[in-house]
Design an enzyme around this catalytic site. Structure first.
Site, mmCIF file in Angstrom:
data_model
loop_
_atom_site.group_PDB
_atom_site.id
_atom_site.type_symbol
_atom_site.label_atom_id
_atom_site.label_comp_id
_atom_site.label_asym_id
_atom_site.label_seq_id
_atom_site.Cartn_x
_atom_site.Cartn_y
_atom_site.Cartn_z
ATOM 1 N N SER A 9 9.446 8.445 -11.221
ATOM 2 C CA SER A 9 9.549 9.192 -9.940
ATOM 3 C C SER A 9 10.687 9.859 -9.502
ATOM 4 C CB SER A 9 8.857 8.184 -8.745
ATOM 5 O OG SER A 9 9.188 8.916 -7.419
ATOM 6 N N HIS A 34 6.685 12.070 -12.081
ATOM 7 C CA HIS A 34 5.990 11.872 -10.693
ATOM 8 C C HIS A 34 6.585 12.606 -9.658
ATOM 9 C CE1 HIS A 34 3.155 9.448 -8.137
ATOM 10 N NE2 HIS A 34 4.477 9.465 -7.582
ATOM 11 N N ASP A 36 6.695 13.277 -5.806
ATOM 12 C CA ASP A 36 6.531 12.771 -4.381
ATOM 13 C C ASP A 36 6.779 13.863 -3.093
ATOM 14 O OD1 ASP A 36 5.386 9.952 -4.755
ATOM 15 O OD2 ASP A 36 7.474 9.779 -5.574
ATOM 16 N N MET A 38 6.232 14.662 0.415
ATOM 17 C CA MET A 38 6.043 14.134 1.738
ATOM 18 C C MET A 38 6.130 15.208 3.049
ATOM 19 S SD MET A 38 8.117 10.670 1.208
ATOM 20 C CE MET A 38 7.910 9.483 -0.329
ATOM 21 N N HIS A 67 2.025 14.066 -6.400
ATOM 22 C CA HIS A 67 1.604 12.654 -5.429
ATOM 23 C C HIS A 67 1.606 13.291 -3.981
ATOM 24 C CE1 HIS A 67 2.090 8.320 -3.522
ATOM 25 N NE2 HIS A 67 0.788 8.973 -3.375
ATOM 26 N N MET A 69 1.471 13.023 -0.387
ATOM 27 C CA MET A 69 1.430 12.232 0.871
ATOM 28 C C MET A 69 1.740 13.107 1.924
ATOM 29 S SD MET A 69 3.928 9.191 -0.569
ATOM 30 C CE MET A 69 4.583 10.246 -1.758
ATOM 31 N N MET A 138 -1.659 2.173 -4.706
ATOM 32 C CA MET A 138 -0.313 2.063 -4.181
ATOM 33 C C MET A 138 0.059 0.529 -4.251
ATOM 34 S SD MET A 138 1.069 4.978 -3.579
ATOM 35 C CE MET A 138 2.692 4.550 -2.815
ATOM 36 N N ASP A 176 1.704 2.778 -8.314
ATOM 37 C CA ASP A 176 2.893 3.322 -7.647
ATOM 38 C C ASP A 176 3.548 2.524 -6.531
ATOM 39 O OD1 ASP A 176 4.734 4.939 -6.810
ATOM 40 O OD2 ASP A 176 3.558 6.591 -6.207
HETATM 41 C C1 DX5 Z 1 6.632 5.857 -2.389
HETATM 42 C C2 DX5 Z 1 6.276 6.657 -3.721
HETATM 43 C C3 DX5 Z 1 6.602 6.300 -4.839
HETATM 44 C C4 DX5 Z 1 8.329 5.980 -5.146
HETATM 45 C C5 DX5 Z 1 8.316 4.664 -5.895
HETATM 46 O O1 DX5 Z 1 5.943 6.379 -1.387
HETATM 47 O O2 DX5 Z 1 5.060 7.384 -3.723
HETATM 48 O O3 DX5 Z 1 6.417 7.176 -5.931
HETATM 49 O O4 DX5 Z 1 8.985 6.930 -5.440
HETATM 50 O O5 DX5 Z 1 9.715 4.123 -5.796
HETATM 51 P P1 DX5 Z 1 9.997 2.874 -6.564
HETATM 52 O O6 DX5 Z 1 9.507 2.750 -7.919
HETATM 53 O O7 DX5 Z 1 11.251 2.630 -6.184
HETATM 54 O O8 DX5 Z 1 8.907 1.985 -5.709
HETATM 55 ZN ZN ZN Z 2 4.698 8.322 -5.506
#
Ligand code: DX5
Ligand code: ZN
Length: 223
Positions: A9, A34, A36, A38, A67, A69, A138, A176
């Site tokens: 990620s 990956h 993320d 947000m 991903h 969010m 998650m 994740d």
């Molecule tokens: C959290 C993200 C993850 C995050 C994982 O909300 O969706 O992808 O980056 O980070 P680690 O592996 O450090 O928990």
């Molecule tokens: Zn993620």
């Protein structure tokens, strides 16, 4: 082990050097990237939009695992697929018209996933399983890297696997959050096929390459 994919990620990468970090994990042997997304609503933090996905697309040949969010993700799925996302995962909790959204992602040529937060029951996505390519479990509450792995997550992964088997679905299970050398064997053993790791890759003291090697080894140890 060979069939478990590691997806670093880039939330834990240096945002000013994203391209270089994507290239570095690619060379180190990662299987996917990956990304993320947000929106400051579904989760408090803000990260990137489709233009960043388009930019990092030029730094790797690996599949981009996006991903989202994001609230009302149906408004944005087209632009992420057009930007080069190979897999687009939306949150069950954030999506009002899940069938429409999944269908849209697939009809634009990407694979579709649904993510469930720790407080969401596996049963919530039962109806959707036949439409999905991926289910993301998650193992922390979404929003931040570096959180502690929720210890009941392997059982939840196993429950999703069992439900997929009962429904005759080929969808893969992704996990994740909080995955490191200690927790990797647990998620592998539970049946996760795509494993995300952020801080365990980018903050590893011996560097990215050593981190990828160690995690892949540990994923093998769980199978
Ligand atoms: C959290 C993200 C993850 C995050 C994982 O909300 O969706 O992808 O980056 O980070 P680690 O592996 O450090 O928990
Ligand atoms: Zn993620």
């Amino acid at each position: 082990m060979a069939d478990i994919k590691l997806a670093p990620s880039i939330l834990s990468a240096d945002f000013a050097r994203l391209g270089e970090h994507v290239a570095e994990v690619t060379d180190a042997g990662a299987d996917m990237i990956h990304v993320d997304i947000m929106d400051g609503h579904f989760v408090p933090a803000l990260t990137w939009g489709p233009r960043t996905v388009e930019a990092i697309r030029r730094w790797t040949h690996l599949p981009l695992d996006v991903h989202m969010m994001v609230e009302n993700p149906e408004r944005h799925v087209d632009s992420f697929v057009d930007a080069g996302a190979d897999i687009v995962t939306v949150h069950f909790e954030a999506c009002v018209q899940l069938h429409w959204t999944v269908d849209r992602i697939r009809s634009r040529g990407a694979r579709a996933g649904v993510a469930i937060s720790p407080g969401t029951s596996v049963a919530a996505i039962d109806e959707a399983l036949p439409w999905l390519d991926q289910v993301l479990v998650m193992s922390v509450n979404p929003g931040l890297p570096g959180q502690k792995f929720i210890t009941s997550s392997p059982q939840k992964i196993a429950r999703v696997r069992e439900l997929l088997r009962q429904r005759g679905s080929e969808a893969v299970v992704e996990v994740d959050g909080g995955v490191n050398a200690d927790t990797a064997p647990l998620v592998a053993q539970a049946g996760a096929k795509v494993v995300v790791a952020g801080s365990a890759v980018f903050d590893y003291p011996d560097g990215i390459e050593a981190a990828v090697r160690l995690l892949k080894e540990r994923l093998g140890a769980g199978t």
